[in-house]
Design an enzyme around this catalytic site. Sequence first.
Site, PDB file in Angstrom:
ATOM      1  N   TYR A  48     -11.746  -8.229  -9.297  1.00 50.67           N
ATOM      2  CA  TYR A  48     -11.023  -9.484  -9.076  1.00 50.67           C
ATOM      3  C   TYR A  48     -11.473 -10.616  -9.998  1.00 50.67           C
ATOM      4  O   TYR A  48     -10.659 -11.346 -10.530  1.00 50.67           O
ATOM      5  CB  TYR A  48     -11.185  -9.941  -7.614  1.00 50.67           C
ATOM      6  CG  TYR A  48     -10.478  -9.017  -6.648  1.00 50.67           C
ATOM      7  CD1 TYR A  48      -9.129  -9.200  -6.342  1.00 50.67           C
ATOM      8  CD2 TYR A  48     -11.135  -7.935  -6.075  1.00 50.67           C
ATOM      9  CE1 TYR A  48      -8.458  -8.341  -5.492  1.00 50.67           C
ATOM     10  CE2 TYR A  48     -10.468  -7.064  -5.221  1.00 50.67           C
ATOM     11  CZ  TYR A  48      -9.129  -7.272  -4.934  1.00 50.67           C
ATOM     12  OH  TYR A  48      -8.473  -6.412  -4.097  1.00 50.67           O
ATOM     13  N   ASN A  97     -12.711  -1.581  -8.118  1.00 47.60           N
ATOM     14  CA  ASN A  97     -11.970  -2.737  -7.600  1.00 47.60           C
ATOM     15  C   ASN A  97     -12.443  -3.960  -8.358  1.00 47.60           C
ATOM     16  O   ASN A  97     -13.650  -4.222  -8.437  1.00 47.60           O
ATOM     17  CB  ASN A  97     -12.257  -2.948  -6.112  1.00 47.60           C
ATOM     18  CG  ASN A  97     -11.661  -1.853  -5.236  1.00 47.60           C
ATOM     19  OD1 ASN A  97     -10.966  -0.962  -5.718  1.00 47.60           O
ATOM     20  ND2 ASN A  97     -11.938  -1.916  -3.941  1.00 47.60           N
ATOM     21  N   GLU A 149      -8.164  -1.382  -6.895  1.00 48.49           N
ATOM     22  CA  GLU A 149      -7.711  -2.686  -6.400  1.00 48.49           C
ATOM     23  C   GLU A 149      -7.816  -3.704  -7.523  1.00 48.49           C
ATOM     24  O   GLU A 149      -8.811  -3.734  -8.251  1.00 48.49           O
ATOM     25  CB  GLU A 149      -8.589  -3.219  -5.247  1.00 48.49           C
ATOM     26  CG  GLU A 149      -8.346  -2.586  -3.925  1.00 48.49           C
ATOM     27  CD  GLU A 149      -9.246  -3.149  -2.821  1.00 48.49           C
ATOM     28  OE1 GLU A 149      -9.633  -4.330  -2.900  1.00 48.49           O
ATOM     29  OE2 GLU A 149      -9.554  -2.382  -1.896  1.00 48.49           O
ATOM     30  N   ARG A 184      -2.231   3.844  -1.816  1.00 48.72           N
ATOM     31  CA  ARG A 184      -3.626   3.941  -1.393  1.00 48.72           C
ATOM     32  C   ARG A 184      -3.775   3.257  -0.033  1.00 48.72           C
ATOM     33  O   ARG A 184      -3.449   2.073   0.102  1.00 48.72           O
ATOM     34  CB  ARG A 184      -4.545   3.273  -2.423  1.00 48.72           C
ATOM     35  CG  ARG A 184      -5.991   3.209  -2.007  1.00 48.72           C
ATOM     36  CD  ARG A 184      -6.903   2.670  -3.111  1.00 48.72           C
ATOM     37  NE  ARG A 184      -8.282   2.642  -2.640  1.00 48.72           N
ATOM     38  CZ  ARG A 184      -8.944   1.534  -2.283  1.00 48.72           C
ATOM     39  NH1 ARG A 184      -8.383   0.351  -2.406  1.00 48.72           N
ATOM     40  NH2 ARG A 184     -10.185   1.607  -1.831  1.00 48.72           N
ATOM     41  N   HIS A 197     -13.013   2.131   5.106  1.00 48.43           N
ATOM     42  CA  HIS A 197     -12.760   0.769   4.620  1.00 48.43           C
ATOM     43  C   HIS A 197     -13.235  -0.185   5.725  1.00 48.43           C
ATOM     44  O   HIS A 197     -12.480  -0.987   6.249  1.00 48.43           O
ATOM     45  CB  HIS A 197     -11.283   0.599   4.265  1.00 48.43           C
ATOM     46  CG  HIS A 197     -11.005  -0.493   3.266  1.00 48.43           C
ATOM     47  ND1 HIS A 197     -10.328  -0.284   2.084  1.00 48.43           N
ATOM     48  CD2 HIS A 197     -11.306  -1.809   3.278  1.00 48.43           C
ATOM     49  CE1 HIS A 197     -10.217  -1.419   1.416  1.00 48.43           C
ATOM     50  NE2 HIS A 197     -10.802  -2.374   2.125  1.00 48.43           N
ATOM     51  N   GLU A 207     -15.983   0.126  -1.511  1.00 47.66           N
ATOM     52  CA  GLU A 207     -16.893  -1.004  -1.733  1.00 47.66           C
ATOM     53  C   GLU A 207     -18.106  -0.994  -0.808  1.00 47.66           C
ATOM     54  O   GLU A 207     -18.245  -1.881   0.055  1.00 47.66           O
ATOM     55  CB  GLU A 207     -16.146  -2.337  -1.583  1.00 47.66           C
ATOM     56  CG  GLU A 207     -14.957  -2.490  -2.514  1.00 47.66           C
ATOM     57  CD  GLU A 207     -14.368  -3.895  -2.522  1.00 47.66           C
ATOM     58  OE1 GLU A 207     -14.792  -4.736  -1.719  1.00 47.66           O
ATOM     59  OE2 GLU A 207     -13.483  -4.146  -3.363  1.00 47.66           O
TER      60      GLU A 207
END
Length: 454
Positions: A299, A297, A359, A82, A126, A171
């Site tokens: 985290y 994504n 991600e 990606r 991005h 995002e």
Amino acid sequence: MQTSNSLLSCLPEDFIFGVATAAYQIEGAAQLDGRRPSIWDDFAHAGGNVANNDSGDVACDHYHLWQSDLDLIKSLNMDAYRFSFAWPRVIPTGKGATNEKGIAFYDRLIDGCLERGLAPFATLYHWDLPSDLQQYGGWTHRDTAFAFADYAEVITKHFGDRLASLTTFNEPWCSSILSYLYGVHAPGKKDISLTLKCLHNQHLGHGLAVQRIKNTNPDLATGIVLNLQSVYPATNNEADKAAATRHEIFHNSAFLDPLFKGHYPAEFITELAHHLPEKWEDDLNTIHQPLDFWGLNYYTPIRINADDNPNALYPKSLAASPENCERTDIGWEVAADTFEELMIKVYEQYTLPPVYITENGACINDEPIDGVISDVRRQDYLDQHISAMIRAHKAGVPVRGYFAWSLMDNFEWAEGYDMRFGLVHVDYATQKRTIKQSGYWYAELGKAQLARRA
Ligand code: FCB
């Protein structure tokens, strides 16, 4: 706790593993071969916005080292890569003339993926908006949405038949709220009214781009990548619970609802519609496009306290800082269960196409000792999160693939080069790449998945 390797057989054989990067974070060659500046070049060069005043001028010099970087991905037994296109490399002034040398770079990169059997998963945006568009207000100006759709068509026409998928935005929360309300990312504004113009125009740009991609190449799998927040009240008191609900509306539903339901959340409209661009209602059908997939994504979770300052803006929420929790080196809480819960919850609340984890990863700043990087905490983080994802899959979430962030250490936006997310260590003085222990571990997982298909 079961390890992800022992859970692998719960996934379908065609489930893919990959690694992810983004153009401005790795390419470097910022002034080369016709690329014009982006808002991130300007933001970094202005000084005071990025740790150590670092910039992406050189980054990982991937623009020159792309061949050995693709070899590295292949050596990790990956199915897919990606990456993102740099808009100012392809259309340097944002609209109008294309740049043959920029296009040639992505031709080499995509053909290089295909030659190595790596499926190219590409992203259009991005965060590196051409500076020439920022001069006219960037995403706060409606025209940028139309320029973005033109750019999407250029990319689709030229590369579409060689891509495994195309994503509009990475995002959009970061390129609107983090950039225009909190001022942390380029262009570094703190203005609620501009934030909502930007947010809406990005939604519109997404919808217009999806239409253009599909009109140009109906077979190209098209989606968007969201960094949904996994929100929990910091305490059990009613004020914090209500704040957590408001926080979710502002930070998650303001993206999910227009994209997947075709309207903004009612409370969001009551509180904030006066900041949206005029005639925003007329764009809702365009924004609400059918998608082949979406990307998540993930985290870390966020714990919320009510903000009782009378001047606080909607959603009147404050991020709490939990004590005694495990954290990565960037300070983010490690809590893999929250990943599983978020995946399950979002499918309970919305009708969504299949998802890729586009991600997930950890900032662990371990350096080589005698040439070896024993980043055990990153390996544990990945193991726990991949296991959580597999549990969500078992619970019925249609997850099709997982991309680790990131292939290699890179320019971590406002944190500069201090914060390292790579499976591969980069020595920025020499551009030497060294696979970390976590990279070898992830390569074993990739190998086990490949073996299931043999
Ligand atoms: C995400 C970004 C990615 C990287 C990781 C750590 O928000 O999409 O570029 O910076 O965080």
